[in-house]
Design an enzyme around this catalytic site. Structure first.
Site, mmCIF file in Angstrom:
data_model
loop_
_atom_site.group_PDB
_atom_site.id
_atom_site.type_symbol
_atom_site.label_atom_id
_atom_site.label_comp_id
_atom_site.label_asym_id
_atom_site.label_seq_id
_atom_site.Cartn_x
_atom_site.Cartn_y
_atom_site.Cartn_z
ATOM 1 N N LYS A 85 12.471 15.253 -6.266
ATOM 2 C CA LYS A 85 13.644 14.634 -5.632
ATOM 3 C C LYS A 85 13.826 13.252 -6.256
ATOM 4 C CE LYS A 85 14.685 11.822 -2.844
ATOM 5 N NZ LYS A 85 15.657 10.817 -3.371
ATOM 6 N N GLU A 87 2.600 5.225 -5.052
ATOM 7 C CA GLU A 87 2.689 4.162 -6.073
ATOM 8 C C GLU A 87 3.780 3.214 -5.615
ATOM 9 O OE1 GLU A 87 0.835 3.707 -8.603
ATOM 10 O OE2 GLU A 87 -0.073 5.624 -9.103
ATOM 11 N N CYS A 115 7.323 -2.319 -11.497
ATOM 12 C CA CYS A 115 6.456 -2.632 -10.354
ATOM 13 C C CYS A 115 5.282 -3.549 -10.676
ATOM 14 C CB CYS A 115 5.923 -1.321 -9.785
ATOM 15 S SG CYS A 115 5.170 -0.290 -11.059
ATOM 16 N N GLU A 131 8.332 -9.007 -3.159
ATOM 17 C CA GLU A 131 8.731 -8.415 -4.434
ATOM 18 C C GLU A 131 10.233 -8.602 -4.614
ATOM 19 O OE1 GLU A 131 8.902 -4.068 -4.828
ATOM 20 O OE2 GLU A 131 7.784 -4.303 -6.686
HETATM 21 P P1 NAD Z 1 12.797 3.276 -2.617
HETATM 22 O O1 NAD Z 1 11.507 3.318 -1.873
HETATM 23 O O2 NAD Z 1 13.993 2.779 -1.918
HETATM 24 O O3 NAD Z 1 13.170 4.763 -3.119
HETATM 25 C C1 NAD Z 1 12.287 5.522 -3.935
HETATM 26 C C2 NAD Z 1 12.566 6.995 -3.712
HETATM 27 O O4 NAD Z 1 12.184 7.362 -2.401
HETATM 28 C C3 NAD Z 1 14.040 7.394 -3.832
HETATM 29 O O5 NAD Z 1 14.104 8.686 -4.401
HETATM 30 C C4 NAD Z 1 14.507 7.413 -2.374
HETATM 31 O O6 NAD Z 1 15.619 8.258 -2.162
HETATM 32 C C5 NAD Z 1 13.270 7.944 -1.671
HETATM 33 N N1 NAD Z 1 13.069 7.502 -0.292
HETATM 34 C C6 NAD Z 1 13.368 6.296 0.249
HETATM 35 N N2 NAD Z 1 12.967 6.256 1.534
HETATM 36 C C7 NAD Z 1 12.378 7.450 1.797
HETATM 37 C C8 NAD Z 1 11.748 8.009 2.950
HETATM 38 N N3 NAD Z 1 11.640 7.331 4.089
HETATM 39 N N4 NAD Z 1 11.257 9.268 2.860
HETATM 40 C C9 NAD Z 1 11.333 9.954 1.698
HETATM 41 N N5 NAD Z 1 11.931 9.484 0.582
HETATM 42 C C10 NAD Z 1 12.429 8.245 0.633
HETATM 43 O O7 NAD Z 1 12.496 2.475 -3.961
HETATM 44 P P2 NAD Z 1 13.503 2.095 -5.145
HETATM 45 O O8 NAD Z 1 14.343 0.943 -4.732
HETATM 46 O O9 NAD Z 1 14.167 3.329 -5.642
HETATM 47 O O10 NAD Z 1 12.463 1.630 -6.282
HETATM 48 C C11 NAD Z 1 11.969 0.332 -6.403
HETATM 49 C C12 NAD Z 1 10.578 0.251 -5.802
HETATM 50 O O11 NAD Z 1 9.696 1.163 -6.448
HETATM 51 C C13 NAD Z 1 9.953 -1.121 -6.001
HETATM 52 O O12 NAD Z 1 9.336 -1.517 -4.810
HETATM 53 C C14 NAD Z 1 8.904 -0.874 -7.079
HETATM 54 O O13 NAD Z 1 7.827 -1.783 -7.069
HETATM 55 C C15 NAD Z 1 8.470 0.506 -6.768
HETATM 56 N N6 NAD Z 1 7.836 1.124 -7.941
HETATM 57 C C16 NAD Z 1 6.472 1.303 -7.939
HETATM 58 C C17 NAD Z 1 5.845 1.834 -9.066
HETATM 59 C C18 NAD Z 1 4.341 2.054 -9.109
HETATM 60 O O14 NAD Z 1 3.879 2.787 -9.983
HETATM 61 N N7 NAD Z 1 3.565 1.446 -8.224
HETATM 62 C C19 NAD Z 1 6.603 2.190 -10.175
HETATM 63 C C20 NAD Z 1 7.981 1.987 -10.140
HETATM 64 C C21 NAD Z 1 8.594 1.452 -9.008
#
Ligand code: NAD
Length: 484
Positions: free
Chosen positions: A176, A250, A284, A383
């Site tokens: 997804k 992650e 990240c 962040e």
């Molecule tokens: P986000 O958490 O808003 O969304 C990530 C994904 O999760 C999307 O596909 C979203 O639709 C889905 N999602 C959101 N809430 C959900 C829930 N309650 N249940 C199930 N799915 C859900 O994050 P974003 O804004 O897309 O990405 C940025 C974030 O990702 C930053 O915090 C960044 O640090 C983190 N990130 C971490 C890593 C790592 O390896 N640690 C790598 C890349 C990005």
């Protein structure tokens, strides 16, 4: 214009049950790139059942690792054949500079698939150990149906970091992706289909967070692999805890670069594009806190600010551009709100601080450097996920380690010194999942992940296969085993 109307389920392009769709907008031009359907709970259900069926009843569940590996190598070839187009598409979707996207979204997915295919191709899935009553066969079995949920910032890399080890171990997957980067996710379906990956082994359902939540709680899912924000990760982890369902999380970061008093500033500045400004700050593990010894504080602030001023802002498809836009208008507003908060909180703005005057369109933010920041200030703790750096003074190595560790997060970090032994001592003391000495570049051959609020579990390296493995111990007799 790219227009997708169907989802990739059971090896077929099938219509969605939902009437929702997402228009994907080019981050640098604010023009439409195309449309993708947004799957709903029923679409997720169909995809999960197809993954279940492929595992329990289809050829995938019975296939040996060698045959699986050979199919994955074909999948890698198909991804590689599409690499240039995929890299360009992602840069348009999320603003990633094309030189980086050609690696992260172009060549890396195929390389990651090959790495895991080769790791499992000849691996024994059973070993026999002597026991008190006879012998025990220890089996490594696939964990089952994997729900993979990914963010937009490096969508191909982050998806394949889940898909590759999961499929190599014999799992099946429902991916997804994030709505912002829905379009590139379809490439996985096209490549898997062309490579003859059996139906149901990989399913792709773009959707919003409700679709993600439906995937997390679906009764036929065995494991969740999530990359995204800590807020979402906490909710997903709580649900997985309730369901006793393994998950890999992650999450976010606020990592620190520690510049020691003997650092060669030319080396440090040469490392900044990877350690602090990569992908316009939308990575990240970036080190958005730079810790500078008080004796060299001004010199280091000047060096970081000069570097930020010299970044080339513009359309990420231009290979000379080193700072593209934010992924969306909403995200740009969030980044600007963090900057405004820091200014009103008393941080000293050294450079940047707003939208670049020469970019009429696109969701750009100027590379921004703050000085006079304390590690307890919100701008040093939250962040931002944009090109915003704070420089914090410290007194002595112990103080630097204390400040680096004084964070809810624990993802990346680096130390800059002419004495690598001293650097290694610092590296050992900082509580993060990865750490660089005089550079910070992710190594796909080694585990990657976070401590504290940055997550749970590890991806990459041979270790990632563990997250997709269940162990089974079969107690057998010596007598029977010796006859085999
Ligand atoms: P986000 O958490 O808003 O969304 C990530 C994904 O999760 C999307 O596909 C979203 O639709 C889905 N999602 C959101 N809430 C959900 C829930 N309650 N249940 C199930 N799915 C859900 O994050 P974003 O804004 O897309 O990405 C940025 C974030 O990702 C930053 O915090 C960044 O640090 C983190 N990130 C971490 C890593 C790592 O390896 N640690 C790598 C890349 C990005």
């Amino acid at each position: 214009m790219i227009e997708h109307k169907s989802l990739y389920v059971d090896g077929q392009w099938v219509p969605t049950d939902s009437t929702d769709s997402v228009e994907v907008i080019e981050a640098a031009t604010e023009e439409s790139i195309g449309w993708a359907p947004l799957g709903n709970r029923r679409d997720i259900g169909r995809a999960v059942e197809s993954a279940r069926h492929a595992l329990d009843d289809g050829p995938w569940g019975r296939m040996g690792a060698t045959e699986r590996a050979s199919l994955l190598l074909g999948f890698a070839d198909e991804l590689e054949a599409r690499a240039d187009d995929t890299a360009t598409l992602v840069s348009r979707e999320n603003g990633m500079p094309i030189t980086l996207s050609r690696v992260a979204n172009g060549s890396a997915p195929a390389a990651t698939l090959r790495m895991y295919a080769n790791l499992v191709a000849d691996a024994e899935i059973e070993d026999v150990r002597a026991s008190q009553r006879g012998s025990t066969i220890v089996r490594r079995e696939p964990v089952g149906v994997v729900g993979a949920i990914t963010p937009w910032n490096s969508p191909q890399t982050l998806a394949v970091m889940k898909i590759a080890p999961a499929l190599a171990m014999g799992c099946t997957v429902v991916l997804k992706p994030s709505p912002e980067t829905s379009l590139d996710a379809f490439v996985f379906g096209e490549a898997a289909s062309a490579a003859g990956i059996p139906g149901g082994v990989l399913n792709i359902v773009p959707g919003d967070r409700d679709a993600g939540a439906a995937l997390v709680s679906h009764p036929s899912v065995d494991k969740i692999a999530f990359t995204g924000s800590t807020v979402a990760g906490r909710a997903i982890g709580a649900e997985c805890g309730r369901l006793i369902r393994p998950c890999t999380l992650e999450l976010g970061g606020k990592s620190a670069s520690i510049v020691l008093d003997d650092a060669d500033l030319d080396v440090f500045v040469a490392g900044l594009p990877d350690s602090s400004f990569r992908n316009n700050g939308q990575i990240c593990a970036l080190q958005s806190r730079i810790l500078a010894p008080r004796s060299r504080y001004d010199e280091i602030v000047d060096a970081v600010a000069d570097h930020a001023r010299n970044l080339v802002i513009g359309n990420p498809l231009d290979p000379t551009v080193t700072c593209g836009p934010m992924v969306s208008a909403v995200h740009r507003s969030r980044v600007l709100a963090h900057i405004d908060g820091a200014r009103s909180g008393g941080a000293v703005l050294v450079t940047g601080g707003g939208r670049p005057a020469d970019q009429e369109r696109g969701w750009f933010v100027e590379p921004t450097v703050f000085a006079g920041v304390s590690n307890s200030d919100p701008i040093a703790r939250e962040e931002v996920f944009g090109p915003v750096i704070v420089v914090i003074p410290y007194d002595g190595d112990d103080d630097a380690v204390r400040i680096a560790n004084d964070s809810n997060y624990g993802l990346g970090g680096s130390v800059w010194t002419q004495d690598e032994t001293r650097g290694l001592e610092i590296a050992r003391r900082v509580r993060t999942g990865s750490f660089g000495i005089n550079y910070y570049t992710l190594d796909p051959g080694a585990p990657f992940g976070g401590m504290k609020d940055s997550g749970l579990g590890r991806e990459l390296g041979p270790e990632a296969l563990e997250a997709y493995t269940e162990y089974k111990s079969i107690y057998a007799s010596d007598h029977w085993l010796h006859k085999q």
